[in-house]
Design an enzyme around this catalytic site. Structure first.
Site, mmCIF file in Angstrom:
data_model
loop_
_atom_site.group_PDB
_atom_site.id
_atom_site.type_symbol
_atom_site.label_atom_id
_atom_site.label_comp_id
_atom_site.label_asym_id
_atom_site.label_seq_id
_atom_site.Cartn_x
_atom_site.Cartn_y
_atom_site.Cartn_z
ATOM 1 N N GLU A 230 -94.582 69.031 8.198
ATOM 2 C CA GLU A 230 -94.891 67.627 7.885
ATOM 3 C C GLU A 230 -95.763 67.110 9.037
ATOM 4 O O GLU A 230 -96.933 66.793 8.841
ATOM 5 C CB GLU A 230 -93.594 66.819 7.735
ATOM 6 C CG GLU A 230 -93.809 65.352 7.382
ATOM 7 C CD GLU A 230 -92.490 64.552 7.332
ATOM 8 O OE1 GLU A 230 -91.501 64.983 7.942
ATOM 9 O OE2 GLU A 230 -92.482 63.473 6.679
ATOM 10 N N HIS B 247 -83.897 61.642 0.442
ATOM 11 C CA HIS B 247 -82.828 61.353 1.409
ATOM 12 C C HIS B 247 -82.104 60.126 0.869
ATOM 13 O O HIS B 247 -82.720 59.058 0.744
ATOM 14 C CB HIS B 247 -83.414 61.045 2.785
ATOM 15 C CG HIS B 247 -84.264 62.168 3.325
ATOM 16 N ND1 HIS B 247 -83.792 63.085 4.246
ATOM 17 C CD2 HIS B 247 -85.540 62.529 3.055
ATOM 18 C CE1 HIS B 247 -84.742 63.955 4.517
ATOM 19 N NE2 HIS B 247 -85.824 63.641 3.817
ATOM 20 N N ASP C 107 -88.939 61.537 -1.140
ATOM 21 C CA ASP C 107 -88.563 61.491 0.274
ATOM 22 C C ASP C 107 -87.649 60.302 0.577
ATOM 23 O O ASP C 107 -86.426 60.437 0.493
ATOM 24 C CB ASP C 107 -89.821 61.493 1.160
ATOM 25 C CG ASP C 107 -89.600 62.193 2.493
ATOM 26 O OD1 ASP C 107 -88.503 62.702 2.726
ATOM 27 O OD2 ASP C 107 -90.559 62.251 3.299
ATOM 28 N N ASP C 108 -88.232 59.151 0.936
ATOM 29 C CA ASP C 108 -87.448 57.948 1.270
ATOM 30 C C ASP C 108 -88.037 56.785 0.474
ATOM 31 O O ASP C 108 -88.792 55.962 1.013
ATOM 32 C CB ASP C 108 -87.537 57.676 2.776
ATOM 33 C CG ASP C 108 -86.986 58.830 3.579
ATOM 34 O OD1 ASP C 108 -85.755 58.914 3.726
ATOM 35 O OD2 ASP C 108 -87.784 59.672 4.036
ATOM 36 N N HIS D 143 -86.370 66.296 -3.252
ATOM 37 C CA HIS D 143 -86.593 65.837 -1.879
ATOM 38 C C HIS D 143 -86.400 64.331 -1.832
ATOM 39 O O HIS D 143 -87.347 63.572 -1.933
ATOM 40 C CB HIS D 143 -87.992 66.254 -1.404
ATOM 41 C CG HIS D 143 -88.230 66.050 0.063
ATOM 42 N ND1 HIS D 143 -89.129 66.803 0.780
ATOM 43 C CD2 HIS D 143 -87.702 65.173 0.958
ATOM 44 C CE1 HIS D 143 -89.141 66.398 2.039
ATOM 45 N NE2 HIS D 143 -88.289 65.401 2.172
HETATM 46 N N1 HPA Z 1 -88.966 63.670 7.589
HETATM 47 C C1 HPA Z 1 -88.047 64.066 8.468
HETATM 48 N N2 HPA Z 1 -86.832 63.567 8.506
HETATM 49 C C2 HPA Z 1 -86.494 62.634 7.610
HETATM 50 C C3 HPA Z 1 -87.393 62.184 6.681
HETATM 51 C C4 HPA Z 1 -88.698 62.744 6.662
HETATM 52 O O1 HPA Z 1 -89.587 62.401 5.848
HETATM 53 N N3 HPA Z 1 -86.740 61.244 5.946
HETATM 54 C C5 HPA Z 1 -85.487 61.155 6.417
HETATM 55 N N4 HPA Z 1 -85.330 61.983 7.436
HETATM 56 ZN ZN ZN Z 2 -87.739 64.350 3.849
#
Ligand code: HPA
Ligand code: ZN
Length: 335
Positions: free
Chosen positions: A201, A16, A279-280, A14
């Site tokens: 989320e 991006h 995630d990011d 996970h």
């Molecule tokens: N959630 C939803 N969309 C996203 C995320 C996230 O954490 N990061 C990049 N796009």
């Molecule tokens: Zn994500």
């Protein structure tokens, strides 16, 4: 990070890739491509990273990615990620990308793919890290838009070989339930793509049910709010449905108030196939190793929990069984 979590091989499922854009690279690419940014320094960019919800972050995330214009930019971005992942003993990565964030800015689908696949090939050659790409549909756009991007992915895979292993659904969750994308996900499945979906989320348990029952996904990304629904927890556990959980993201987007209250232990205790991811990482304060370290500091992960989490990451991956078995044996053999 505990010594154990530092040493254990991991799969990152996970991430991006646009969310791994560090402020230094953002400024460098803005200069290289003559893109006007609202920020003049690393400190100014970092100061903007104060989010109270997903949409706060997304506004900045889309601004940040505006500096990505050429195949070389995407290659530089992904290569920097692989080098960083190697330092965290990531051995396999399944990487999200958001073509719908790039095409409207005049960046071609092929330029994105060329850059990402060049970095992936180099990572396999030089670092021994394998990877796959997962193309995400932006859920705040409509399904027709997603259908068009799927057409491009199919054409690309036909011309260049199967660069994209799966499709996902990301961006603003509330008000954009998975069922909005039922047709494009069905077509993606029929075309041989694996399916994943951000759900639970910020969205309610009903969105997780939809991801399972309407889209038929292979993994749930996040899934935190599934814990509000005992029947859903039983279903996820019975199906051995993976959840890719991102603790520092949850903290920064206020999905949890503090990491001491993070549900990762409860997820494992409930028999869920949860694993830890970043995630990011540029926006949320760290890569996968930092996520383990933060959990460690907040809730004191046991060695058994660390091993379970990284085992789950390989089990949940889209690697062939023989490769999964090799990685799982390496986890077991790590002292
Ligand atoms: N959630 C939803 N969309 C996203 C995320 C996230 O954490 N990061 C990049 N796009
Ligand atoms: Zn994500």
């Amino acid at each position: 990070m505990t010594d154990l979590a530092t040493r254990l091989p991991k799969a990152e499922l996970h991430i991006h890739i646009e969310g791994s854009l560090e402020p230094e690279m953002m400024l460098r690419l803005a200069r290289r491509n003559d893109v006007a940014l609202a920020f003049g320094s690393v400190a100014e960019i970092r100061a903007a990273y104060a989010f109270t919800k997903l949409d706060d972050f997304l506004a900045l995330y889309y601004q940040g990615m505006s500096v990505l214009r050429t195949a070389q930019d995407f290659e530089d971005l992904a290569w920097a990620y692989f080098v960083r992942a190697d330092a965290d003993t990531v051995r396999h990565a399944e990487i999200f990308f958001d073509p719908q964030g790039h095409l409207p800015r005049g960046v071609s689908f092929d330029a994105v793919m060329q850059g990402l696949t060049a970095a992936a090939a180099r990572a396999e050659r030089e670092l021994g890290i394998t990877s796959r790409l997962i193309m995400c549909f932006l859920r705040h756009l409509d399904e027709a838009d997603a259908e068009r991007i799927l057409d491009l992915a199919l054409a690309h895979n036909e011309t260049h070989g199967p660069g994209i292993a799966g499709v996902g659904l990301d961006s603003s969750e509330l008000g954009h339930p998975p069922a909005k994308f039922r047709n494009v996900f069905r077509r993606a499945r029929d075309e041989g793509f694996r399916l994943v979906c951000h759900a639970g989320e910020e969205g309610p348990p009903a969105y997780v049910w939809e991801a399972l029952d309407v889209l038929g996904v292979d993994r749930i990304d996040h899934g935190n709010r599934a814990l509000e629904d005992p029947a859903l927890v039983r279903r996820l556990a019975a199906d051995r449905m993976p959840l890719t959980v991102c603790p520092l993201s949850n903290l920064r987007l206020c999905v949890v108030d503090d990491l001491g209250a993070h549900p990762i232990r409860r997820m494992l205790e409930a028999g869920l196939v949860a694993s830890v991811h970043s995630d990011d990482p540029s926006y949320f304060g760290g890569y996968v190793g930092d996520n383990f370290a933060a959990l460690q500091a907040a809730i004191g992960l046991t060695d058994a929990e660390c091993r379970m989490l990284v085992r789950n990451s390989f089990r949940a991956s889209f690697l062939p069984d023989a490769a999964k078995d090799r990685h799982l044996a390496a986890v077991d053999a790590a002292p």
